[in-house]
Design a protein around this motif. Structure first.
Motif, PDB file in Angstrom:
ATOM      1  N   TYR A 145     -38.804 106.437   5.397  1.00  0.00           N
ATOM      2  CA  TYR A 145     -37.511 105.899   5.784  1.00  0.00           C
ATOM      3  C   TYR A 145     -36.552 107.043   6.089  1.00  0.00           C
ATOM      4  N   HIS A 146     -35.730 106.853   7.116  1.00  0.00           N
ATOM      5  CA  HIS A 146     -34.635 107.781   7.390  1.00  0.00           C
ATOM      6  C   HIS A 146     -33.418 107.283   6.613  1.00  0.00           C
ATOM      7  N   GLU A 147     -32.962 108.075   5.664  1.00  0.00           N
ATOM      8  CA  GLU A 147     -31.901 107.636   4.776  1.00  0.00           C
ATOM      9  C   GLU A 147     -30.804 108.691   4.679  1.00  0.00           C
ATOM     10  N   THR A 148     -29.700 108.294   4.066  1.00  0.00           N
ATOM     11  CA  THR A 148     -28.646 109.231   3.700  1.00  0.00           C
ATOM     12  C   THR A 148     -28.699 109.404   2.190  1.00  0.00           C
ATOM     13  N   LEU A 149     -28.986 110.616   1.755  1.00  0.00           N
ATOM     14  CA  LEU A 149     -29.073 110.913   0.326  1.00  0.00           C
ATOM     15  C   LEU A 149     -27.720 111.442  -0.144  1.00  0.00           C
ATOM     16  N   SER A 150     -27.170 110.806  -1.157  1.00  0.00           N
ATOM     17  CA  SER A 150     -25.883 111.223  -1.711  1.00  0.00           C
ATOM     18  C   SER A 150     -26.104 112.067  -2.952  1.00  0.00           C
ATOM     19  N   PHE A 151     -25.190 112.994  -3.174  1.00  0.00           N
ATOM     20  CA  PHE A 151     -25.254 113.880  -4.344  1.00  0.00           C
ATOM     21  C   PHE A 151     -23.913 113.800  -5.067  1.00  0.00           C
ATOM     22  N   ALA A 152     -23.957 113.812  -6.386  1.00  0.00           N
ATOM     23  CA  ALA A 152     -22.713 113.761  -7.160  1.00  0.00           C
ATOM     24  C   ALA A 152     -22.922 114.457  -8.493  1.00  0.00           C
ATOM     25  N   ASP A 153     -21.823 114.961  -9.044  1.00  0.00           N
ATOM     26  CA  ASP A 153     -21.883 115.580 -10.369  1.00  0.00           C
ATOM     27  C   ASP A 153     -22.181 114.526 -11.430  1.00  0.00           C
ATOM     28  N   ALA A 154     -22.584 115.004 -12.600  1.00  0.00           N
ATOM     29  CA  ALA A 154     -23.080 114.114 -13.646  1.00  0.00           C
ATOM     30  C   ALA A 154     -22.037 113.116 -14.141  1.00  0.00           C
ATOM     31  N   GLY A 155     -20.763 113.410 -13.993  1.00  0.00           N
ATOM     32  CA  GLY A 155     -19.727 112.495 -14.488  1.00  0.00           C
ATOM     33  C   GLY A 155     -19.365 111.387 -13.525  1.00  0.00           C
ATOM     34  N   PHE A 156     -20.141 111.211 -12.467  1.00  0.00           N
ATOM     35  CA  PHE A 156     -19.810 110.237 -11.417  1.00  0.00           C
ATOM     36  C   PHE A 156     -19.594 108.839 -11.983  1.00  0.00           C
ATOM     37  N   PHE A 157     -20.506 108.378 -12.840  1.00  0.00           N
ATOM     38  CA  PHE A 157     -20.420 107.012 -13.351  1.00  0.00           C
ATOM     39  C   PHE A 157     -19.362 106.868 -14.443  1.00  0.00           C
ATOM     40  N   ASP A 158     -18.848 107.987 -14.938  1.00  0.00           N
ATOM     41  CA  ASP A 158     -17.716 107.913 -15.871  1.00  0.00           C
ATOM     42  C   ASP A 158     -16.391 107.785 -15.125  1.00  0.00           C
ATOM     43  N   VAL A 159     -16.373 108.247 -13.891  1.00  0.00           N
ATOM     44  CA  VAL A 159     -15.150 108.204 -13.092  1.00  0.00           C
ATOM     45  C   VAL A 159     -15.054 106.895 -12.309  1.00  0.00           C
ATOM     46  N   PHE A 160     -16.147 106.509 -11.659  1.00  0.00           N
ATOM     47  CA  PHE A 160     -16.147 105.329 -10.805  1.00  0.00           C
ATOM     48  C   PHE A 160     -16.843 104.157 -11.501  1.00  0.00           C
ATOM     49  N   SER A 161     -16.353 102.961 -11.213  1.00  0.00           N
ATOM     50  CA  SER A 161     -16.894 101.748 -11.853  1.00  0.00           C
ATOM     51  C   SER A 161     -18.039 101.186 -11.023  1.00  0.00           C
ATOM     52  N   PHE A 162     -19.170 101.887 -11.080  1.00  0.00           N
ATOM     53  CA  PHE A 162     -20.400 101.400 -10.481  1.00  0.00           C
ATOM     54  C   PHE A 162     -21.382 101.130 -11.625  1.00  0.00           C
ATOM     55  N   PRO A 163     -21.366  99.935 -12.205  1.00  0.00           N
ATOM     56  CA  PRO A 163     -22.260  99.671 -13.344  1.00  0.00           C
ATOM     57  C   PRO A 163     -23.725  99.730 -12.939  1.00  0.00           C
ATOM     58  N   LEU A 164     -24.556 100.158 -13.856  1.00  0.00           N
ATOM     59  CA  LEU A 164     -25.990 100.249 -13.617  1.00  0.00           C
ATOM     60  C   LEU A 164     -26.685  99.024 -14.191  1.00  0.00           C
ATOM     61  N   ALA A 165     -27.522  98.403 -13.368  1.00  0.00           N
ATOM     62  CA  ALA A 165     -28.328  97.288 -13.850  1.00  0.00           C
ATOM     63  C   ALA A 165     -29.466  97.791 -14.714  1.00  0.00           C
ATOM     64  N   GLN A 166     -29.942  98.989 -14.417  1.00  0.00           N
ATOM     65  CA  GLN A 166     -30.999  99.636 -15.201  1.00  0.00           C
ATOM     66  C   GLN A 166     -30.676 101.117 -15.310  1.00  0.00           C
ATOM     67  N   GLY A 167     -31.035 101.730 -16.425  1.00  0.00           N
ATOM     68  CA  GLY A 167     -30.767 103.138 -16.633  1.00  0.00           C
ATOM     69  C   GLY A 167     -29.442 103.336 -17.340  1.00  0.00           C
ATOM     70  N   SER A 168     -29.035 104.595 -17.466  1.00  0.00           N
ATOM     71  CA  SER A 168     -27.799 104.927 -18.177  1.00  0.00           C
ATOM     72  C   SER A 168     -26.890 105.759 -17.289  1.00  0.00           C
ATOM     73  N   GLY A 169     -25.634 105.873 -17.709  1.00  0.00           N
ATOM     74  CA  GLY A 169     -24.647 106.612 -16.942  1.00  0.00           C
ATOM     75  C   GLY A 169     -24.931 108.095 -16.854  1.00  0.00           C
ATOM     76  N   GLY A 170     -25.759 108.624 -17.757  1.00  0.00           N
ATOM     77  CA  GLY A 170     -26.087 110.049 -17.728  1.00  0.00           C
ATOM     78  C   GLY A 170     -27.268 110.378 -16.847  1.00  0.00           C
ATOM     79  N   ALA A 171     -27.661 109.408 -15.984  1.00  0.00           N
ATOM     80  CA  ALA A 171     -28.862 109.594 -15.177  1.00  0.00           C
ATOM     81  C   ALA A 171     -28.775 110.803 -14.257  1.00  0.00           C
ATOM     82  N   LEU A 172     -27.580 111.126 -13.765  1.00  0.00           N
ATOM     83  CA  LEU A 172     -27.461 112.218 -12.797  1.00  0.00           C
ATOM     84  C   LEU A 172     -27.612 113.589 -13.443  1.00  0.00           C
ATOM     85  N   ALA A 173     -27.629 113.645 -14.764  1.00  0.00           N
ATOM     86  CA  ALA A 173     -27.855 114.929 -15.430  1.00  0.00           C
ATOM     87  C   ALA A 173     -29.295 115.388 -15.283  1.00  0.00           C
TER      88      ALA A 173
END
Length: 361
Positions: A113-141
């Motif tokens: 697939y041709h996709e757009t891959l986004s990158f963000a620092d580990a605190g992304f889910f602490d700043v923005f309200s994007f709840p995770l259906a699976q996994g935890s907010g520290g996933a980007l670490a």
């Protein structure tokens, strides 16, 4: 029966008596109300995009301004080291999160697939309200982890559990690298995005993953990232933080003396209505000034035209009721009572038109 109630009944009777004029007035006003409501709802949707974040009033975008050939230019990008420096130096900054995107080839379950891959620092889910259906907010670490949107998880893995599945991601080549191939493990799946979310992602990995492909230079003040967001401890701290930005501009300008810049803050939840839309490459949608004014004027103009049309037709209908008015005056009706009757008849018509317009809209 009270007098106002009798006037309301007379109003309905007058509408039935002059059906053609009443129908024209009712349809014209209803259509105008429906269009105006639809336009104002559209404006509300545009002006409230991304305002659902729990900390929205404390989130600010850091941008930079430079003097361009045609005059001052405002950009939504900022030097890569700026966010971490602000978080480390200023007590008013609770978190700093950088966001970037790059095109990528994603291989999953034998398909590419041709996709757009986004990158963000580990605190992304602490700043923005994007709840995770699976996994935890520290996933980007996790440097080898990736968080998928609900749509991407279904596209890649169907009904299977996406957690623990792997994706092979080929990042774009640069002047110094031929393009890195990374194997990423799904460590989280986002819940379906809020209806007013303009800022979204399909695949979100840790910010430091870009280093492997040479797509980021975290310590280079001449290298810009697409967005740097600050979560302040209080929204009122924005003025004090803004006053501190000049000293970082000095560091930035030392690396790019031919293009000196200054930094500014722009609120995510309450962007400056007059200037936010002028920011180039702004990561979050900002309402366009001319768009809001244009749609607002169109809605008001439609209502005014419908009102003038109704007034004109109503005056013609009143002229045909001169005999009725004369009889009522002969029977002792005062001018005030006659005015009340016609006003209530108009109110009945307008109420029906508003109700019809709301139902259509």
């Amino acid at each position: 029966m009270t007098l106002p109630t009798s006037y309301v009944l007379l109003g309905f009777r007058a509408l039935r008596k002059d059906k053609v004029a009443s129908l024209i007035n009712l349809v014209g006003l209803s259509v105008a109300v429906a269009c105006a409501v639809a336009l104002f709802l559209l404006l509300h949707e545009i002006n409230t995009a991304d305002d659902f974040h729990a900390h929205g009033d404390r989130i600010f975008l850091v941008g930079h301004a430079v003097e361009g050939r045609a005059g001052p230019e405002r950009w939504g990008t900022a030097p890569e080291p700026l966010g971490p420096a602000l978080a480390a130096d200023l007590p008013q900054v609770e978190r700093a999160v950088r966001v970037a995107t790059h095109p990528a080839l994603v291989r999953a379950d034998g398909s590419t697939y041709h996709e757009t891959l986004s990158f963000a620092d580990a605190g992304f889910f602490d700043v923005f309200s994007f709840p995770l259906a699976q996994g935890s907010g520290g996933a980007l670490a996790d440097p080898s982890g990736v968080v998928l949107s609900a749509e991407a998880a279904t596209k890649y893995f169907g009904a299977e559990d996406p957690l623990g599945q792997t994706l092979t991601v080929t990042l774009p080549s640069t002047r110094d690298t031929s393009g890195a191939v990374e194997t990423l493990t799904v460590v989280g799946v986002a819940a379906p995005f809020h209806a007013r979310a303009d800022f979204r992602f399909d695949l979100l990995a840790g910010y430091d993953l870009q280093r492997a492909a040479g797509l980021a230079a975290p310590n280079d003040w001449a290298s810009l990232t697409e967005a740097t967001f600050l979560l302040l401890r209080r929204s009122a701290d924005a003025r004090e933080v803004s006053a501190q930005l000049d000293r970082y501009a000095t560091v930035q300008n030392a690396t790019s003396p031919d293009r000196p810049a200054t930094f500014f803050l722009d609120s995510v939840q309450h962007p400056d209505w007059l200037t936010a839309w002028q920011i180039e490459d702004r990561a979050l949608q900002a309402p366009l000034l001319w768009e809001s004014v244009m749609f607002g004027l169109i809605a008001l103009l439609m209502l005014l035209v419908a009102c003038f049309n109704t007034i004109t037709i109503s005056l013609g209908a009143a002229a045909r009721r001169l005999k009725e008015i004369g009889v009522r005056k002969a029977m002792g009706a005062s001018r005030r009572e006659l005015v009340q009757q016609f006003l209530i008849e108009s109110l009945v018509l307008c109420s029906l038109a508003v109700l019809g317009g709301l139902l259509v809209a």
